[in-house]
Design a protein around this motif. Structure first.
Motif: not given
Length: 329
Positions: A64, A66, A69, A74, A78, A94, A96
């Motif tokens: 994921l 993004l 965060l 977001f 998430a 995740i 970033q």
């Protein structure tokens, strides 16, 4: 640790029947399913996901990617993606990127079929040439570039039209916008909706009332609001392109003793949890984040199962949450 054979022995069925129940297949006789489920509970059987994924040629992980965060939208999204991914027995890694081109390209470079099965991406700076991906992917949100990758999001233009029309319905005629950005596709679409709503109401578009924001943090909203209040003819309403900008704008207005909503009505975008508890509470566009997360994960799963699946664009609903920043209760 209990095995499939242990469960099958206790239930009085074949190992294949137990496997069919564990894998969620529907063609198991109801009586056999009941006996297997009881045996699963009695033995405490847990599937070996690592071995299962190895047999399937999968890793059991999705990425994921993004922007940031620290932006509540977001972070909330998430959490919802993680919950949706669990339904497909996926873990979520995740990344970033901070919305920068180098950060997004670095995240894409880390994707590979030996690490993840697929990826959900929310890019802000990527270019069309960057989307030669080694794994199936789904994009979140609308983007200025056209790429052959499935997308899930809301209609940002119509959502912005709804926000500005709400302000117009309250008798506001000098409506500013905070959040213009040269590289954010959603910013361009929200600006388009802002202009469309003004035009349909016969209100002029004034460039000086559109304040850019390099980032979408509270401080950026406060700085933009101060610039608006320093004008000879300040606005009587503001449409902010996310909730953090709006909360910063409300703070700056309060410091100048500008009353919200009596003197100045403010609308945000995203419906973060904070927006319901700010003072005053914030009127905001509310994307259905749970629907976005589930649609993205389900669509991603379909692409993994069927690699030749055609590109899809899925539009999820939104609503306008009217609160105290525009309407005195």
């Amino acid at each position: 640790m209990a095995t499939l054979k242990d469960v099958a022995r206790l239930a009085g069925v074949s190992v294949k029947t137990v496997s069919n129940v564990v894998n969620g297949y529907s063609f198991v006789k109801p009586d056999n399913r009941r006996r297997v489920e009881e045996a699963l509970a009695a033995t405490g059987y847990r599937p070996n996901l690592g071995a299962r994924n190895l047999r399937r040629g999968r890793t059991g992980f999705i990425a994921l990617v993004l922007p940031e965060l620290s932006i509540p939208y977001f972070a909330e999204l998430a959490g919802l993606v993680i919950a949706a991914a669990q339904e497909h027995e996926w873990n979520v890694l995740i990344e970033q990127t901070f919305g920068t081109l180098p950060g997004e390209r670095l995240a894409l470079a880390s994707l590979g079929p030996h690490l993840v099965d697929a990826a959900i991406l929310s890019p802000e700076a990527l270019q069309e040439s960057d989307f030669d991906l080694p794994v199936p992917a789904v994009l979140l949100g609308e983007h200025a570039i056209e790429v052959p990758i499935s997308r899930v999001g809301i209609d940002n233009v119509q959502a912005s039209v709804a926000a500005v029309q709400h302000l117009i319905s309250l008798g506001r005629t000098r409506i500013a916008a905070i959040g213009a950005h040269p590289h954010r596709g959603t910013a361009a679409l929200r600006l388009e909706g802002y202009r469309a709503a003004l035009s349909s109401a016969g209100l002029p578009f004034e460039q000086e009332l559109v304040i850019p924001a390099l980032n979408y943090h509270r401080a950026d909203g406060a700085a933009a609001m101060k610039a608006l209040l320093d004008m000879k003819n300040p606005p009587d309403a503001v449409f902010c392109f996310n909730d953090l900008l709006a909360i910063g704008a409300m703070r700056a207005a309060g410091e100048r003793f500008v009353r919200v909503p009596r003197d100045l009505a403010i609308v945000g975008f995203d419906n973060n949890e904070e927006s319901a508890y700010s003072s005053p509470s914030l009127t905001t566009v509310a994307p259905d984040k749970a629907a976005i997360a589930h649609a993205a994960v389900d669509l991603l799963h379909r692409h993994v199962v069927s690699p030749d699946l055609a590109r899809e664009d899925l539009e999820t609903p939104f609503s306008l949450q009217v609160r105290e920043s525009t309407v005195t209760r």
